[in-house]
Design a protein around this motif. Structure first.
Motif, PDB file in Angstrom:
ATOM      1  N   ASP A 267       5.669 -26.807  22.769  1.00 48.93           N
ATOM      2  CA  ASP A 267       7.058 -26.833  23.123  1.00 48.93           C
ATOM      3  C   ASP A 267       7.266 -28.424  23.389  1.00 48.93           C
ATOM      4  O   ASP A 267       8.250 -28.946  22.873  1.00 48.93           O
ATOM      5  CB  ASP A 267       7.203 -26.304  24.673  1.00 48.93           C
ATOM      6  N   ASN A 270       7.201 -29.876  19.730  1.00 50.62           N
ATOM      7  CA  ASN A 270       8.645 -29.146  18.981  1.00 50.62           C
ATOM      8  C   ASN A 270       9.663 -30.158  19.529  1.00 50.62           C
ATOM      9  O   ASN A 270      10.660 -30.494  18.822  1.00 50.62           O
ATOM     10  CB  ASN A 270       8.938 -27.882  19.210  1.00 50.62           C
ATOM     11  N   ASN A 271       9.795 -30.566  20.870  1.00 51.20           N
ATOM     12  CA  ASN A 271      10.855 -31.452  21.598  1.00 51.20           C
ATOM     13  C   ASN A 271      10.697 -32.758  20.881  1.00 51.20           C
ATOM     14  O   ASN A 271      11.540 -33.358  20.541  1.00 51.20           O
ATOM     15  CB  ASN A 271      10.810 -31.217  22.903  1.00 51.20           C
ATOM     16  N   SER A 272       9.615 -33.053  20.723  1.00 46.49           N
ATOM     17  CA  SER A 272       9.394 -34.535  20.199  1.00 46.49           C
ATOM     18  C   SER A 272       9.751 -34.793  18.872  1.00 46.49           C
ATOM     19  O   SER A 272      10.421 -35.613  18.391  1.00 46.49           O
ATOM     20  CB  SER A 272       7.818 -34.777  20.430  1.00 46.49           C
ATOM     21  N   ILE A 274      12.200 -32.842  17.500  1.00 44.83           N
ATOM     22  CA  ILE A 274      13.718 -32.739  17.319  1.00 44.83           C
ATOM     23  C   ILE A 274      13.978 -34.146  17.785  1.00 44.83           C
ATOM     24  O   ILE A 274      15.295 -34.656  17.072  1.00 44.83           O
ATOM     25  CB  ILE A 274      14.156 -31.808  18.377  1.00 44.83           C
ATOM     26  N   LEU A 275      13.886 -34.819  18.833  1.00 46.99           N
ATOM     27  CA  LEU A 275      14.229 -36.111  19.268  1.00 46.99           C
ATOM     28  C   LEU A 275      13.699 -37.059  18.250  1.00 46.99           C
ATOM     29  O   LEU A 275      14.708 -38.062  18.173  1.00 46.99           O
ATOM     30  CB  LEU A 275      13.092 -36.467  20.542  1.00 46.99           C
TER      31      LEU A 275
END
Length: 280
Positions: A267, A270-272, A274-275
């Protein structure tokens, strides 16, 4: 106390020797002297030096000042009488002391005698070296003694001493013979009552099949057959199996934690990503 009336009623008129550990102001000794009106000896032991100044009008009451778990105090107790019909432990209430006192005094309890450990509620308190799940609390010790009553049915090669080796240490000699004299264990709120009888009175002996007619349940054993115990896992095997199970449970727990951490790491990655895409 109603329970004491029930316990001691059969002994009330007999020439008993009574020993109480922890007497404070000595009032209980005077009560026992009145209750056991034909008693030969009412002995008390207390660690408080001030108890040495206690005076009693009844000559049957004797006082020993000292730690009951010391050689000196036990020697003085033995000088008053080699055996006691009733022993009541109302001493320090700490689990180590309760266990040690029982191991020291049970040998001088007479056959058909009664041993009472009082205030066992302290066994559940940390400040008295106890706790509900404390492995070496006085309650766990007495619970272990209850297995001794059923020793002949264990079906293992373990001795009574094997079962209690974590408790009994090196206190009394002939421990196996001593433990064989435990007749019964009774738990009452905050109390444990242990009765002592000759070892021959504590065994049911071999079971024997009798009769020839089997109108209801067919028994493959013939008339006069002796029935022995079925072999069971030994104490050491039980401990190994429990240990293995605990290890396996712990491994499964760790594997579950690792899976959670891996999912969290995915997670985070994935968030990294997207950012990074939304950065100017």
């Amino acid at each position: 106390m109603e329970k004491y009336d029930q316990l001691f009623a059969p002994l009330r008129s007999r020439p008993v020797n009574v020993l109480e550990i922890g007497v404070q102001n000595g009032g209980s000794l005077e009560i026992w002297a009145k209750f056991f009106f034909n008693a030969s000896l009412i002995a008390g032991c207390d660690i408080n030096p001030k108890c040495g100044s206690l005076q009693f009008s009844d000559s049957r009451i004797k006082m020993v000042v000292g730690d009951i778990n010391s050689f000196e105090a036990c020697t003085e107790i033995g000088k008053l009488s080699e055996q006691y019909n009733i022993i009541i432990d109302d001493g320090s209430h700490t689990s180590p002391d309760i266990i040690q006192t029982f191991l020291r005094l049970f040998p001088i309890l007479s056959n058909d005698g009664i041993y009472v450990a009082e205030d066992l509620h302290c066994s559940y308190w940390a400040e008295f070296s106890g706790g509900l799940n404390h492995e070496f609390s006085s309650m766990n010790f007495f619970k272990s003694l209850s297995d001794i009553v059923n020793f002949e049915h264990w079906g293992t090669s373990d001795t009574r001493c094997d079962h209690l080796k974590e408790f009994i240490g090196s206190f009394t000699e002939n421990k196996e013979e001593l433990l064989s004299k435990i007749h019964s264990i009774e738990f009452i709120n905050s109390m444990c009552v242990i009765r002592k009888k000759d070892s021959q009175c504590n065994s049911l002996g071999p079971r024997q099949v009798v009769g020839d007619i089997q109108a209801v349940a067919e028994n493959k054993r013939l008339h006069g057959t002796l029935i022995g115990n079925r072999p069971q896992s030994s104490l050491s095997e039980d401990k190994v199996s429990k240990s293995d199970k605990n290890v396996q449970d712990y491994i499964q727990h760790l594997e579950g934690e690792i899976s959670k951490l891996k999912a969290e790491l995915v997670d985070i990655r994935n968030n990294s990503v997207i950012l990074q895409r939304h950065e100017p």
